[in-house]
Each structure stands twice: as C-alpha cells, then as structure tokens.
Design a protein around this motif. Structure first.
Motif, PDB file in Angstrom:
ATOM      1  N   MET A   1       0.793  -1.192   0.042  1.00  0.00           N
ATOM      2  CA  MET A   1       0.083   0.044  -0.108  1.00  0.00           C
ATOM      3  C   MET A   1       0.872   1.134   0.097  1.00  0.00           C
ATOM      4  O   MET A   1       0.448   2.342  -0.599  1.00  0.00           O
ATOM      5  CB  MET A   1      -0.975   0.072   1.176  1.00  0.00           C
ATOM      6  N   ALA A   2       1.991   1.211   0.740  1.00  0.00           N
ATOM      7  CA  ALA A   2       2.931   2.458   0.526  1.00  0.00           C
ATOM      8  C   ALA A   2       3.547   2.811  -0.557  1.00  0.00           C
ATOM      9  O   ALA A   2       3.920   1.895  -1.436  1.00  0.00           O
ATOM     10  CB  ALA A   2       3.954   2.172   1.651  1.00  0.00           C
ATOM     11  N   ARG A   3       3.372   3.979  -0.872  1.00  0.00           N
ATOM     12  CA  ARG A   3       4.114   4.536  -2.220  1.00  0.00           C
ATOM     13  C   ARG A   3       4.810   5.759  -1.936  1.00  0.00           C
ATOM     14  O   ARG A   3       4.691   6.786  -1.597  1.00  0.00           O
ATOM     15  CB  ARG A   3       2.980   5.294  -3.001  1.00  0.00           C
ATOM     16  N   PRO A   4       6.184   5.259  -1.587  1.00  0.00           N
ATOM     17  CA  PRO A   4       7.358   5.985  -1.307  1.00  0.00           C
ATOM     18  C   PRO A   4       7.691   7.155  -2.478  1.00  0.00           C
ATOM     19  O   PRO A   4       7.407   6.889  -3.441  1.00  0.00           O
ATOM     20  CB  PRO A   4       8.590   5.245  -1.120  1.00  0.00           C
ATOM     21  N   SER A   5       8.087   8.106  -1.930  1.00  0.00           N
ATOM     22  CA  SER A   5       8.747   9.369  -3.158  1.00  0.00           C
ATOM     23  C   SER A   5      10.257   9.183  -3.305  1.00  0.00           C
ATOM     24  O   SER A   5      10.947   8.024  -2.854  1.00  0.00           O
ATOM     25  CB  SER A   5       8.526  10.627  -2.389  1.00  0.00           C
ATOM     26  N   ASP A   6      10.823   9.726  -4.577  1.00  0.00           N
ATOM     27  CA  ASP A   6      11.909   9.668  -5.034  1.00  0.00           C
ATOM     28  C   ASP A   6      12.892  10.123  -3.760  1.00  0.00           C
ATOM     29  O   ASP A   6      12.638  11.152  -3.214  1.00  0.00           O
ATOM     30  CB  ASP A   6      12.042  10.439  -6.194  1.00  0.00           C
ATOM     31  N   GLY A   7      13.836   9.408  -3.419  1.00  0.00           N
ATOM     32  CA  GLY A   7      14.882   9.805  -2.356  1.00  0.00           C
ATOM     33  C   GLY A   7      14.588   9.122  -0.929  1.00  0.00           C
ATOM     34  O   GLY A   7      15.193   9.375   0.032  1.00  0.00           O
ATOM     35  N   ASP A   8      13.498   8.460  -1.022  1.00  0.00           N
ATOM     36  CA  ASP A   8      13.192   7.838   0.284  1.00  0.00           C
ATOM     37  C   ASP A   8      14.094   6.594   0.603  1.00  0.00           C
ATOM     38  O   ASP A   8      14.487   5.863  -0.416  1.00  0.00           O
ATOM     39  CB  ASP A   8      11.447   7.237   0.441  1.00  0.00           C
ATOM     40  N   VAL A   9      14.019   6.345   1.971  1.00  0.00           N
ATOM     41  CA  VAL A   9      14.685   5.142   2.442  1.00  0.00           C
ATOM     42  C   VAL A   9      14.004   4.547   3.252  1.00  0.00           C
ATOM     43  O   VAL A   9      13.129   4.763   4.078  1.00  0.00           O
ATOM     44  CB  VAL A   9      16.059   5.550   3.217  1.00  0.00           C
ATOM     45  N   GLN A  10      13.782   3.036   2.806  1.00  0.00           N
ATOM     46  CA  GLN A  10      12.785   2.026   3.607  1.00  0.00           C
ATOM     47  C   GLN A  10      13.307   0.867   4.082  1.00  0.00           C
ATOM     48  O   GLN A  10      14.419   0.460   3.408  1.00  0.00           O
ATOM     49  CB  GLN A  10      11.460   2.006   2.941  1.00  0.00           C
ATOM     50  N   GLY A  11      13.045   0.186   5.335  1.00  0.00           N
ATOM     51  CA  GLY A  11      13.604  -1.014   5.614  1.00  0.00           C
ATOM     52  C   GLY A  11      12.925  -2.188   5.982  1.00  0.00           C
ATOM     53  O   GLY A  11      11.839  -1.781   6.257  1.00  0.00           O
TER      54      GLY A  11
END
Length: 219
Positions: free
Chosen positions: A49-59
């Motif tokens: 469901m999550a839609r990260p933006s350019d430059g995001d960091v996820q783990g």
C-alpha cells in the motif's frame, strides 16, 4: 478459626513470593520501516500500500517480536546518497533506497541461517509501491493468502508470521528485546502479586471480624 486460616494465609504468601511477570509469545516475521531523518519508524502501511517518493529510504527486518513496539529495527547504513550512489536519477522514474536486514541466527527458523544484510537501490515507476520496489531488487518474494510478506530474497524458505514460544530473555534474545522485556518487568506488580495481596487482606479482615464476634459473644 486462626488455625483454619493459617494454611490459607500460607498459600497466599507462597503465591505472592512465586508470582512473576508472564512471558508473552512472539511472532517471527518481516517488519517494515520508514527512515525518518536519522531514525527508523514503524511503517503505518504495508509495503503493498505504501508509495514512497524519490529519495526515500525504507527498511525491512526479520526478527521475533511481540508487537510493533518490541520489533527490532533494521541495522546498517541507511543513507540514500550512499545506497543509490550508483543509480543516477532518470526522468519518468523514482529511486527508493532499501535496507534489508535478515536478522540474527537466534531469530532464524530451525535449520536456516540468515543471509548477510544488504542494501539496494530500486529504480521504479513514479506510482510504484514499496512492494514493487522490493520485487525489483530482492526476488524471490513470498506472500501468504492474506498478502502478508513472508520471505525476501527467498528467506526464510518456510513459515510466515508463525507464533514462537516464549524463551529466556537472556539467551538468544536481541538487545532490543532484552531492553523491552526489562522495561515491561519494571512497569508494575504482576497480576499474581495483586491477587495474593488481596487474598491476604481479605483473610486478615475475616480473622479480625471473627475475633470481635467471639469477644462480643463471651463478655
């Protein structure tokens, strides 16, 4: 009366002495995190469901934990500039930096060993979800019938969010889990202790009432 109450009082005192905090069972699963500044926060949406933006960091971190408050955070470098240094920006796409922490041997399912943690930079379409970004750099992925993420890069081979029996907090538990357990232990008296105190108080009141009754009956 006093002689009859003595065994009950003794039993209540034993209950108090032996009462300890109950250990809750944990669950073995992949937790999902957002990088907020210089620290991790537990994601409020699932990766599909999550839609990260350019430059995001996820783990992502594989571990055994009771809930989101007890979950272990991803370890290692988590800077977008470093993770995506070799992936230049491209028009019509976005870059998402991913930190993949496969956890510790203590948290691994029986017969499996966690791979070394790694990072990856996913270049995906602007509307891609985190699950899309993960699929671009960490296949094979495995999901259960309710869309729960079960495996990243094929780890673990089996299982998905299964319950794990309580274990000794001092043996095999991560530092994060030991700190969490210590905090919970210091949070207040256990249910057994409260119950024991209530029993002792009730029995003492009964003994006092019986004593007064006998004195009134025999002036």
């Amino acid at each position: 009366m006093t002689r009859r109450l003595a065994p009950l009082l003794l039993a209540a005192l034993v209950l108090i002495a032996g009462a300890g905090p109950a250990q809750a069972a944990g669950y073995r699963y992949w937790s999902f995190w957002d990088r907020d500044g210089d620290h991790w926060t537990y994601a409020t949406q699932g990766p599909s469901m999550a839609r990260p933006s350019d430059g995001d960091v996820q783990g992502f971190r594989f571990s055994v934990s009771e809930d989101s408050g007890d979950a272990a955070r991803p370890r290692g470098t988590a800077e977008f500039a470093a993770i995506c240094a070799g992936t230049p920006a491209k028009e019509g796409t976005k870059r998402v930096a991913l930190v993949l922490d496969f956890g510790t041997a203590a948290d691994a399912p029986s017969g499996e060993a966690p791979p070394a943690g790694r990072t990856a930079c996913a270049r995906v379409s602007p509307d891609a979800t985190t699950a899309d970004a993960l699929a671009a750099v960490a296949k094979p992925l495995r999901y259960d019938t309710s869309a729960l993420l079960c495996a990243i890069a094929g780890y673990p081979k089996t299982g998905c969010g299964e319950q794990v029996a309580p274990r000794d907090e001092g043996a095999g538990a991560s530092s994060q889990q030991r700190k969490s357990a210590a905090g919970k232990d210091d949070g207040g008296p256990s249910a057994g202790l409260v119950t024991g105190v209530a029993i002792v108080a009730a029995l003492a009141a009964a003994a006092a009432w019986q004593s007064r009754r006998r004195r009134n009956a025999n002036p």
